[in-house]
Design an enzyme around this catalytic site. Structure first.
Site, PDB file in Angstrom:
ATOM      1  CE1 TYR A   1      -5.861 -11.687   9.607  1.00  0.00           C
ATOM      2  CE2 TYR A   1      -7.266  -9.781   9.190  1.00  0.00           C
ATOM      3  CZ  TYR A   1      -6.355 -10.719   8.744  1.00  0.00           C
ATOM      4  OH  TYR A   1      -5.925 -10.673   7.441  1.00  0.00           O
TER       5      TYR A   1
ATOM      6  CG  ASN B   1       3.937  -6.810  17.370  1.00  0.00           C
ATOM      7  OD1 ASN B   1       3.979  -5.606  17.375  1.00  0.00           O
ATOM      8  ND2 ASN B   1       4.967  -7.543  17.750  1.00  0.00           N
ATOM      9  CD1 TRP B   2       1.264  -5.606  12.001  1.00  0.00           C
ATOM     10  CD2 TRP B   2       2.276  -3.947  10.870  1.00  0.00           C
ATOM     11  NE1 TRP B   2       1.098  -5.841  10.660  1.00  0.00           N
ATOM     12  CE2 TRP B   2       1.700  -4.843   9.944  1.00  0.00           C
ATOM     13  CE3 TRP B   2       2.956  -2.844  10.395  1.00  0.00           C
ATOM     14  CZ2 TRP B   2       1.793  -4.647   8.561  1.00  0.00           C
ATOM     15  CZ3 TRP B   2       3.046  -2.653   9.014  1.00  0.00           C
ATOM     16  CH2 TRP B   2       2.464  -3.539   8.112  1.00  0.00           C
ATOM     17  CG  ASP B   3      -3.258  -5.432  13.162  1.00  0.00           C
ATOM     18  OD1 ASP B   3      -2.317  -6.173  12.852  1.00  0.00           O
ATOM     19  OD2 ASP B   3      -4.246  -5.241  12.421  1.00  0.00           O
TER      20      ASP B   3
ATOM     21  CD  GLN C   1       2.140  -8.602  12.667  1.00  0.00           C
ATOM     22  OE1 GLN C   1       1.694  -8.147  13.704  1.00  0.00           O
ATOM     23  NE2 GLN C   1       1.360  -8.986  11.677  1.00  0.00           N
TER      24      GLN C   1
ATOM     25  N   GLY D   1       4.070  -8.653   7.638  1.00  0.00           N
ATOM     26  CA  GLY D   1       2.681  -8.226   7.513  1.00  0.00           C
ATOM     27  C   GLY D   1       2.218  -8.297   6.063  1.00  0.00           C
TER      28      GLY D   1
ATOM     29  CG  ASP E   1       0.217 -12.220   5.520  1.00  0.00           C
ATOM     30  OD1 ASP E   1       0.900 -11.353   6.100  1.00  0.00           O
ATOM     31  OD2 ASP E   1      -0.760 -12.775   6.045  1.00  0.00           O
TER      32      ASP E   1
ATOM     33  NE  ARG F   1      -7.057 -14.209   3.973  1.00  0.00           N
ATOM     34  CZ  ARG F   1      -6.328 -13.695   4.965  1.00  0.00           C
ATOM     35  NH1 ARG F   1      -6.410 -12.416   5.255  1.00  0.00           N
ATOM     36  NH2 ARG F   1      -5.504 -14.439   5.672  1.00  0.00           N
TER      37      ARG F   1
ATOM     38  CE1 TYR G   1      -4.383  -9.675   4.098  1.00  0.00           C
ATOM     39  CE2 TYR G   1      -2.782 -11.408   3.820  1.00  0.00           C
ATOM     40  CZ  TYR G   1      -3.564 -10.642   4.636  1.00  0.00           C
ATOM     41  OH  TYR G   1      -3.505 -10.838   5.984  1.00  0.00           O
TER      42      TYR G   1
ATOM     43  CD  GLU H   1      -7.411  -7.508   6.117  1.00  0.00           C
ATOM     44  OE1 GLU H   1      -8.410  -8.168   5.728  1.00  0.00           O
ATOM     45  OE2 GLU H   1      -6.366  -8.031   6.521  1.00  0.00           O
TER      46      GLU H   1
HETATM   47  C1  DGY Z   1      -3.219 -14.021   8.711  1.00  0.00           C
HETATM   48  O1  DGY Z   1      -3.623 -14.939   9.416  1.00  0.00           O
HETATM   49  O2  DGY Z   1      -3.711 -13.725   7.622  1.00  0.00           O
HETATM   50  C2  DGY Z   1      -2.178 -13.157   9.207  1.00  0.00           C
HETATM   51  O3  DGY Z   1      -1.777 -12.201   8.299  1.00  0.00           O
HETATM   52  C3  DGY Z   1      -1.037 -13.847   9.838  1.00  0.00           C
HETATM   53  O4  DGY Z   1      -0.544 -12.901  10.685  1.00  0.00           O
END
Ligand code: DGY
Length: 423
Positions: free
Chosen positions: A29, A34-36, A101, A161, A163, A196, A348, A392
């Site tokens: 990333y 945003n929320w991060d 987000q 968030g 996903d 993922r 995830y 994470e």
């Molecule tokens: C990602 O790319 O995995 C994100 O969660 C999208 O914001």
């Protein structure tokens, strides 16, 4: 031990700090999320108040004219992430994504302001941010609740968030994949593909982006045209909590119009959340706004509702549900019910525990005096860090680290947990 953890957390944030914003982690990333960023500011504030405010200000410098605050700001080019700015094509001066987000900014800013060691400086920063955060909240109710139900919908799973939550499975089946342009995923080059989302999910993520792009990112059209419209109790609780924190701040600094508008949203929203309660599941559920049905999926979103000022009886029921989860998972709070056959402890949002969610649930429980459950969540969070480092997310059964490593918001939450523990 606590001091060593604190120093390690600072080091991780430092490595991911690009001066005026942090990246969640390098590689996986590489931009500002945003929320991060807002949750990271809470950790940063413990040792660098100035830098903490800047983190949120940088994000809000990229707020859209309609009030939306995008979920990613692409400050610099980086080929290592997909989908990059060319896929979004939102036409912003500094490229951004076109969705949003969970709005934790109001909550974060109240934390920063109330703990400020330099109150005069904090007041200046607060006064500048208040109307921007309020505009974002109003955007939500205007563009994501056009029928004025009191609850907003998300139109893309990435907005929550969460996903690849099991919550979306059925609603996501309605999202077609025809016409998706060929793409190469980058996430699976940085993280274990088993941690993922699947390729089929990615195709749908991209299909939705292509649809919104074809509608010129016009937020007066996106909600009604999206085949994916889901009302998430956790997401709405975050919005309602941020409205409440914003109202409290606005009252303190004499911004009475903002305060009364936010209070009105809360009154309607808290009542409306009741429509998401399921006696059968003993928790809140998501609502599929397209079909009008509650989604039979016991995810952590239904527990995160305690972050808002919901009735005491509901909070106690959620605490009971968390006690039950602890009988089935070594580390609270799994993002999905481990007894559900669809649960996957490493993938995830289909099972893993996340420290940011733990933090918000624990905070909500404490607001209602449910400290024993909150303490258990915090203890498990610290154990995960001690055992598996700053990942994470974590497998709630084995405690194994999953997803990205050296994670900024995980580090920020550790700093916050340690500070709260030492009080
Ligand atoms: C990602 O790319 O995995 C994100 O969660 C999208 O914001």
């Amino acid at each position: 031990m606590a001091e060593a953890l604190f120093e390690r957390a600072k080091e991780i944030i430092g490595k991911n700090d690009l001066g005026t914003y942090t990246v969640p982690t390098h590689g996986l990333y590489p931009f500002q999320w945003n929320w991060d960023s807002c949750l990271t500011a809470i950790g940063l504030a413990h040792y660098d108040e100035e830098r903490a405010w800047t983190e949120i200000e940088t994000l809000f410098a990229h707020q859209w004219d309609d009030g939306m605050v995008p979920h990613i700001v692409f400050h610099k080019e980086d080929e290592g992430y997909f989908p990059g700015p060319d896929v979004w094509a939102t036409g912003q001066p500094i490229p951004t994504s076109g969705i949003t987000q969970p709005p934790v900014a109001g909550f974060a800013v109240r934390r920063l302001y109330e703990r400020a060691r330099d109150p005069a400086r904090a007041l200046v920063r607060l006064r500048a941010l208040l109307p921007k955060i309020h505009a974002w909240h109003e955007w939500f109710y205007r563009c994501r609740d056009p029928q004025a139900t009191g609850l907003v919908a998300v139109i893309h799973p990435w907005e929550t968030g969460r996903d690849n939550s099991i919550d979306w499975d059925e609603a996501f089946d309605r999202v077609p994949t025809e016409g998706v342009l060929p793409f190469t995923r980058r996430d699976t080059q940085h993280a274990n593909p088993d941690h993922r989302p699947t390729q089929a999910q990615y195709e749908r993520y991209i299909w939705l982006i292509q649809l919104f792009r074809s509608l010129n990112w016009d937020n007066s059209q996106l909600h009604d045209n999206s085949p994916f419209r889901v009302v998430d109790p956790g997401f709405n609780a975050i919005l309602l909590r941020s409205c409440a924190d914003l109202a409290a701040l606005a009252e303190e600094v004499g911004e009475t119009e903002i305060a009364s508008a936010a209070r009105a949203r809360i009154a309607t929203g808290i009542d409306a959340l009741e429509t998401l309660w399921s006696e059968e599941f003993g928790q809140y559920l998501c609502l599929d706004r397209v079909t009008g049905d509650l989604i039979e999926s016991a995810s952590v979103a239904g527990l995160l509702a305690v972050f808002a000022d919901i009735p005491d009886s509901r909070c106690r029921a959620v605490a009971g549900r968390i006690a039950w989860l602890k009988e089935h998972a070594a580390y609270l709070v799994p993002s999905h019910d481990p007894t559900d056959p669809r649960f996957d402890g490493a993938r995830y949002w289909r099972g893993p525990s996340w420290l940011i969610v733990n933090y918000m649930i624990a905070d909500g429980l404490r607001q209602k005096g449910l400290d024993r459950t909150a303490d258990k969540i915090v203890q498990d969070s610290i154990s995960l860090i001690e055992q598996s480092g700053f990942a994470e997310y974590y497998d709630p059964i084995s405690g194994a680290p999953c997803g990205g490593t050296s994670f900024t918001w995980t580090a920020a939450m550790v700093i916050e947990f340690l500070a709260l523990e030492s009080r």
